[in-house]
Design a protein around this motif. Structure first.
Motif, PDB file in Angstrom:
ATOM      1  N   UNK A 598       0.814  -1.224   0.000  1.00 14.80           N
ATOM      2  CA  UNK A 598       0.000   0.000   0.000  1.00 14.80           C
ATOM      3  C   UNK A 598       0.843   1.268   0.000  1.00 14.80           C
ATOM      4  N   UNK A 599       2.179   1.152  -0.134  1.00 14.24           N
ATOM      5  CA  UNK A 599       3.062   2.311  -0.025  1.00 14.24           C
ATOM      6  C   UNK A 599       2.972   3.312  -1.172  1.00 14.24           C
ATOM      7  N   UNK A 600       2.709   2.915  -2.437  1.00 15.76           N
ATOM      8  CA  UNK A 600       2.773   3.903  -3.532  1.00 15.76           C
ATOM      9  C   UNK A 600       1.933   5.156  -3.337  1.00 15.76           C
ATOM     10  N   UNK A 601       0.657   5.102  -2.930  1.00 14.77           N
ATOM     11  CA  UNK A 601      -0.072   6.363  -2.723  1.00 14.77           C
ATOM     12  C   UNK A 601       0.589   7.263  -1.688  1.00 14.77           C
ATOM     13  N   UNK A 602       1.119   6.672  -0.619  1.00 12.02           N
ATOM     14  CA  UNK A 602       1.801   7.457   0.407  1.00 12.02           C
ATOM     15  C   UNK A 602       3.031   8.144  -0.174  1.00 12.02           C
ATOM     16  N   UNK A 603       3.803   7.425  -0.984  1.00  7.37           N
ATOM     17  CA  UNK A 603       5.013   7.991  -1.583  1.00  7.37           C
ATOM     18  C   UNK A 603       4.682   9.063  -2.611  1.00  7.37           C
ATOM     19  N   UNK A 604       3.627   8.868  -3.387  1.00  3.85           N
ATOM     20  CA  UNK A 604       3.212   9.906  -4.320  1.00  3.85           C
ATOM     21  C   UNK A 604       2.750  11.152  -3.560  1.00  3.85           C
ATOM     22  N   UNK A 605       2.100  10.953  -2.415  1.00  4.21           N
ATOM     23  CA  UNK A 605       1.722  12.097  -1.587  1.00  4.21           C
ATOM     24  C   UNK A 605       2.932  12.848  -1.078  1.00  4.21           C
ATOM     25  N   UNK A 606       3.957  12.111  -0.641  1.00  2.00           N
ATOM     26  CA  UNK A 606       5.193  12.763  -0.190  1.00  2.00           C
ATOM     27  C   UNK A 606       5.859  13.526  -1.328  1.00  2.00           C
ATOM     28  N   UNK A 607       5.842  12.949  -2.518  1.00  2.00           N
ATOM     29  CA  UNK A 607       6.447  13.610  -3.673  1.00  2.00           C
ATOM     30  C   UNK A 607       5.746  14.934  -3.968  1.00  2.00           C
ATOM     31  N   UNK A 608       4.422  14.935  -3.930  1.00  2.00           N
ATOM     32  CA  UNK A 608       3.678  16.174  -4.159  1.00  2.00           C
ATOM     33  C   UNK A 608       3.921  17.167  -3.025  1.00  2.00           C
ATOM     34  N   UNK A 646      -8.471   7.956 -15.790  1.00  2.00           N
ATOM     35  CA  UNK A 646      -7.701   6.795 -15.344  1.00  2.00           C
ATOM     36  C   UNK A 646      -8.132   6.354 -13.949  1.00  2.00           C
ATOM     37  N   UNK A 647      -8.463   7.312 -13.100  1.00  2.00           N
ATOM     38  CA  UNK A 647      -8.936   6.990 -11.748  1.00  2.00           C
ATOM     39  C   UNK A 647     -10.236   6.192 -11.815  1.00  2.00           C
ATOM     40  N   UNK A 678      -5.963 -14.093 -16.862  1.00  2.00           N
ATOM     41  CA  UNK A 678      -5.158 -14.064 -15.633  1.00  2.00           C
ATOM     42  C   UNK A 678      -4.023 -13.060 -15.688  1.00  2.00           C
ATOM     43  N   UNK A 679      -3.378 -12.915 -16.850  1.00  3.87           N
ATOM     44  CA  UNK A 679      -2.281 -11.947 -16.954  1.00  3.87           C
ATOM     45  C   UNK A 679      -2.793 -10.517 -16.766  1.00  3.87           C
ATOM     46  N   UNK A 680      -3.987 -10.238 -17.283  1.00  2.63           N
ATOM     47  CA  UNK A 680      -4.575  -8.908 -17.106  1.00  2.63           C
ATOM     48  C   UNK A 680      -4.933  -8.654 -15.648  1.00  2.63           C
ATOM     49  N   UNK A 681      -5.444  -9.672 -14.995  1.00  3.96           N
ATOM     50  CA  UNK A 681      -5.773  -9.534 -13.571  1.00  3.96           C
ATOM     51  C   UNK A 681      -4.509  -9.279 -12.764  1.00  3.96           C
ATOM     52  N   UNK A 682      -3.453 -10.001 -13.059  1.00  2.00           N
ATOM     53  CA  UNK A 682      -2.192  -9.817 -12.338  1.00  2.00           C
ATOM     54  C   UNK A 682      -1.654  -8.402 -12.547  1.00  2.00           C
ATOM     55  N   UNK A 683      -1.701  -7.925 -13.778  1.00  2.00           N
ATOM     56  CA  UNK A 683      -1.210  -6.576 -14.052  1.00  2.00           C
ATOM     57  C   UNK A 683      -1.994  -5.535 -13.274  1.00  2.00           C
ATOM     58  N   UNK A 684      -3.296  -5.701 -13.258  1.00  2.00           N
ATOM     59  CA  UNK A 684      -4.128  -4.749 -12.519  1.00  2.00           C
ATOM     60  C   UNK A 684      -3.827  -4.792 -11.028  1.00  2.00           C
ATOM     61  N   UNK A 685      -3.717  -5.985 -10.476  1.00  2.00           N
ATOM     62  CA  UNK A 685      -3.468  -6.108  -9.043  1.00  2.00           C
ATOM     63  C   UNK A 685      -2.096  -5.554  -8.657  1.00  2.00           C
ATOM     64  N   UNK A 686      -1.142  -5.648  -9.579  1.00  2.00           N
ATOM     65  CA  UNK A 686       0.201  -5.136  -9.289  1.00  2.00           C
ATOM     66  C   UNK A 686       0.233  -3.618  -9.312  1.00  2.00           C
ATOM     67  N   UNK A 687      -0.485  -3.010 -10.254  1.00  2.00           N
ATOM     68  CA  UNK A 687      -0.339  -1.575 -10.514  1.00  2.00           C
ATOM     69  C   UNK A 687      -1.485  -0.722  -9.994  1.00  2.00           C
ATOM     70  N   UNK A 688      -2.506  -1.305  -9.386  1.00  2.00           N
ATOM     71  CA  UNK A 688      -3.661  -0.474  -9.048  1.00  2.00           C
ATOM     72  C   UNK A 688      -3.342   0.541  -7.954  1.00  2.00           C
ATOM     73  N   UNK A 689      -2.566   0.186  -6.942  1.00  2.00           N
ATOM     74  CA  UNK A 689      -2.211   1.163  -5.910  1.00  2.00           C
ATOM     75  C   UNK A 689      -1.264   2.217  -6.471  1.00  2.00           C
ATOM     76  N   UNK A 690      -0.340   1.788  -7.317  1.00  2.00           N
ATOM     77  CA  UNK A 690       0.561   2.729  -7.972  1.00  2.00           C
ATOM     78  C   UNK A 690      -0.238   3.701  -8.842  1.00  2.00           C
ATOM     79  N   UNK A 691      -1.145   3.184  -9.649  1.00  2.00           N
ATOM     80  CA  UNK A 691      -1.946   4.047 -10.514  1.00  2.00           C
ATOM     81  C   UNK A 691      -2.852   4.977  -9.745  1.00  2.00           C
TER      82      UNK A 691
END
Length: 874
Positions: A598-608, A646-647, A678-691
């Motif tokens: 769950x770190x990516x949103x926190x890090x993007x917040x710090x960056x902003x 995108x959101x 399955x590959x699409x599901x994996x991609x989404x699960x990997x990048x959804x918090x980052x996105x």
């Protein structure tokens, strides 16, 4: 014990046992197949049991059978293929008696809620069962018939308040109307567990009977309807529900007394403060303070923390713009300026809280009162529409907490950067920095602890004793009491998301407060991530050689941590085949509630936050300032719309995932058989918090520099500010209100209706914020005031030392004196100033300048070190 309870199992209990259900289903089918391959046409029960135990010794391969696992989603082609593989015609013919024994034995081991689903899947696939194959007729050769209704000597009113017996005989739980029943004179409410002929689900039948009947008499009346059948599966009746209210246990008495004391202290402090403001002059107060002892002055200070007037004013005070620079950047471009305005975060915080409450509304109603009744899933596919078309795509709110993490990272980096930039690296020592960062962590822990502790004690010891229903005890004990008995200390240490870890099926967590896992994630990022970024960015890891490139290093650290987070998430998702709805075995524990995912949103917040800090320093970053100030309006509008689109795509991706055939339950245990590969599901699960974090950074980067136009006007309105301050209490209290309401009022399956669900949501929002108002005024704000006073006493600033009398132990104001202009602005911008009293004392004015928010505490902690750090070390 859970299967024998008359109470409705919660969704957490249901999903926790889903794996057990699949396992037993496959073992059951496999054992039947094995028996069918024997050369002899009949095996004794003991021989069947031995063969079944042999199969149980190595069943890991069964759980890897994707076709068999798909039976949890529906009786599709793959499911029927798997079941036919185990229940072939040969096995049914050669081992019918043994098959019957194993079938009955296996069903008895299954959790009661899963048996109807097993029976339905076999029937849908046209596979012979004890009803349709071997045991289609009774021993006398006649077809089985429905049982007569038990004769319990009920009055007409009692019968109206009882569940229909014909309904129970078909395998449907029916509780009747328990609350009106207990109001009938001479009546009692009982729950009977019955397994009617031809049904393999332990059905719960609620009945209103005379209080002269006991459990034995009711069981005998039920057994009399079919003596031969109920001799093998005797009914069980419980007449101890509901309990009398309130149930004043010692724990309940202690917590109630503590809450009453807080309320009384708030009332007394408010009266005392009102008297001081209206009947004593400022000079008289100062003279009185000079004549008091240190202990009395401290006690007076602490009592005044509970005064409602300054706490209310802190709540309703209108937020201000951080910095508004209207100087022209270029002669040919008048009006091109940036306004550092964080007020739109109030709207984001509040709307995210509304979304989270909506998600919890669906889970507390739908999962607990539909998914727990698996017979209603197996026999009523219309209920699938709720989870497929509404809940996961719209109502779930699973990304709402990521908005909180984004806000938290932004505020910590922006506000703390303002204070850290004032400290000089050459005056720092190891001891000072250790003390500084220790207090940095301690202040946050003490900031969150009071509200969490009050909610934890209330739900653990008190709330469970104030309500009742047929399903109340098991649900409340399982969700609140048992976890608190074992792991209350983990909750107070904010490690409940990591310990005790588990491999639960679904979102079952051992949290003393069910939603407190988010607080643990936020605390862990605050302690272990934010300091690394800030120290690198402002101090170059305390190394002078890195001082010139420290900002590049700090930015690099943010992106490095983000890459590590995404990499770990990818490993977890691919290695464990994490599904979208995180209901796979262990997905909730290893993916949903961990700080590294769950770190990516926190890090993007710090960056902003760091970017806004640099833009605020216009003189030192003129090129950067001009770049953002001169961006074309159409370009920013297009960028905002793209990020917003995108959101929405991230939020509504489950709509594509859940595109399964009509009447088919979406997959609960695998990624195959969905509307996405399955590959699409994996991609989404990997990048959804980052996105999600990246989109928020773009959108609110535009609004926070004053270029959001109508969006900024909507989200920065004064309406959101008080609600945003109540969000912390609302987050912890909201789920408790929902559990109390649903478990007290609903004791039957719920059929989805949009307007009913939204009506509950409105009620829960209003109820959560109403109680949060009391929580803020009586707990959060008072203890926040006390924390600031303690910090200022331990670490007074230079300005405070000058204002404090020699030898006085009483802390002075936490803020420097206000200018006349600032006082005038505050007078205009703060509505509700005169709500309690027209007169103000200096103490109230000083306290009004400080807020109980985390940002102000960080500011105060840092200020205390500025005085000591500015002096040369000796």
């Amino acid at each position: 014990p859970r299967a024998e309870s008359p109470l409705v199992p919660s969704f957490e209990a249901a999903v926790e046992e889903m794996e057990h259900f699949l396992f037993l289903l496959l073992v059951l089918t496999g054992a039947a197949s094995a028996s069918g391959q024997e050369e002899v046409p009949y095996l004794t029960r003991e021989e069947c049991r031995v063969n079944g135990e042999k199969l149980l010794g190595d069943v890991s391969f069964l759980l890897e059978n994707a076709d068999a696992v798909s039976c949890a989603s529906g009786a599709g082609e793959r499911c029927c293929r798997a079941l036919n593989e185990y229940f072939g015609p040969n096995s049914t013919f050669w081992g019918c008696p043994c098959y019957a024994d194993l079938f009955q034995e296996g069903l008895e081991q299954l959790p009661s809620f899963a048996r109807p689903l097993v029976q339905q899947r076999l029937a849908d696939c046209a596979i012979p069962t004890l009803n349709s194959g071997c045991k289609a007729v009774e021993t006398n050769g006649s077809l089985s018939t429905a049982s007569a209704e038990p004769n319990l000597g009920q009055s007409g009113t009692m019968m109206q308040y009882s569940g229909p017996w014909s309904y129970a005989t078909k395998g449907y739980d029916s509780y009747g109307e328990w609350y009106p029943c207990i109001g009938v004179e001479g009546a009692q409410y009982c729950v009977s567990l019955v397994t009617p002929p031809g049904v393999y689900s332990e059905t719960k039948w609620g009945v209103c009977v005379s209080d002269a009947l006991d459990n034995t008499t009711i069981n005998a009346a039920i057994a009399a309807t079919n003596p031969e059948h109920y001799a093998m599966t005797p009914p069980k009746t419980f007449c101890t529900y509901p309990k009398t209210l309130p149930d004043w246990t010692p724990g309940a008495i202690g917590v109630a007394a503590f809450l009453i004391a807080l309320g009384a202290l708030t009332v007394l402090a408010t009266i005392f403060g009102c008297v001081r403001r209206n009947f004593f002059s400022v000079e008289g107060e100062e003279e009185g303070d000079a004549g008091r002892s240190v202990a009395s002055r401290v006690a007076l200070k602490l009592v005044s923390c509970f005064d409602l007037q300054p706490n209310w004013k802190g709540l309703v005070k209108e937020p201000k713009i951080e910095e508004q620079n209207r100087e022209d950047l270029e002669a040919e471009a008048p009006g091109r300026y940036l306004t550092i305005d964080l007020r739109s975060l109030n709207g984001l915080r509040t709307l995210s809280m509304f979304w989270i409450i909506l998600g919890h509304t669906g889970s507390t109603i739908f999962f607990n009162f539909d998914l727990s009744y698996f017979s209603y899933w197996g026999f009523n596919p219309e209920n699938y529409k709720w989870i497929k078309d509404w809940y996961f795509p719209i109502y779930a709110g699973v990304l709402g907490v990521d908005s909180f993490l984004f806000i938290s990272g932004l505020l910590v980096s922006y506000k703390f950067s303002q204070q850290m930039s004032k400290r000089s690296l050459k005056h720092m020592t190891v001891a000072k920095e250790l003390k500084f960062w220790s207090l940095y962590c301690l202040a946050r822990w003490l900031r969150l602890l009071p509200v969490l502790l009050v909610v934890m004690l209330s739900t653990w010891k008190l709330v469970g004793q104030l309500s009742t229903s047929p399903s109340w005890n098991i649900y409340w004990n399982d969700s609140y009491v048992d976890p608190c008995d074992k792991y209350w200390w983990a909750t107070l240490l904010f490690i409940q998301n990591l310990y005790p870890s588990g491999e639960s099926f679904g979102n079952k967590g051992n949290f003393c407060v069910p939603v407190s896992w988010y607080l643990a994630v936020d605390m862990q990022l605050y302690i272990f991530v934010a300091p690394v970024v800030l120290i690198t960015y402002h101090y170059g890891l305390y190394t002078p050689v890195f001082n010139k490139c420290r900002k590049y290093m700090g930015t690099g650290v943010v992106f490095t941590l983000m890459a590590v987070s995404v990499g770990l998430t990818a490993w977890i998702v691919i290695n464990h085949n994490v599904m979208w709805q995180f209901l796979g075995v262990g997905d909730f524990d290893r993916y949903y509630i961990t700080p590294w995912t769950r770190a990516p949103p926190y890090l993007f917040g710090m960056l902003l936050g760091l970017l806004l800090y640099e833009l605020q320093k216009k003189e030192k970053n003129l090129k950067l300032y001009r770049f953002f100030a001169n961006l074309r309006a159409w370009a920013l509008a297009a960028l905002f719309l793209v990020a917003f689109g995108a959101l929405l795509l991230l939020a509504f991706t489950p709509t594509f995932y859940l595109q399964t055939p009509p009447g088919t339950l979406p997959p609960l245990s695998e990624n195959s058989g969905t509307g996405m590969e399955p590959e699409e599901v994996h991609t989404y699960m990997i990048l959804r918090y980052f996105g999600w974090g990246f989109c928020l950074m773009v959108m609110f980067g535009i609004t926070c520099i004053g270029r959001g136009w109508v969006v900024n006007d909507l989200l920065a309105g004064y309406f959101w500010a008080p609600l945003a301050k109540l969000t912390f209490c609302a987050y912890l209290i909201g789920i408790v209100i929902q559990d109390v309401t649903t478990q007290s009022l609903i004791n039957h399956p719920v059929y989805y209706n949009t307007w009913t669900m939204l009506s509950y949501w409105v009620v829960f929002v209003v109820g959560a914020y109403a109680l949060s108002l009391a929580c803020y005024l009586c707990v959060e704000a008072p203890f926040g005031n006390m924390l600031r006073y303690m910090m200022s006493s331990v670490m007074p600033t230079q300005a405070q030392r000058k204002r404090s009398p020699v030898g006085s132990a009483e802390p002075a104001s936490l803020e420097p004196p206000k200018t006349a202009e600032a006082a005038l602005n505050e007078e205009v911008l703060s509505p509700g100033k005169e709500i309690f009293s027209p007169r103000e004392s200096k103490l109230d004015e000083e306290r009004e300048a400080a807020s109980s928010t985390e940002i102000e505490m960080l500011k105060n902690v840092t200020k205390s070190f500025l005085a000591s750090s500015s002096k040369p070390s000796t």
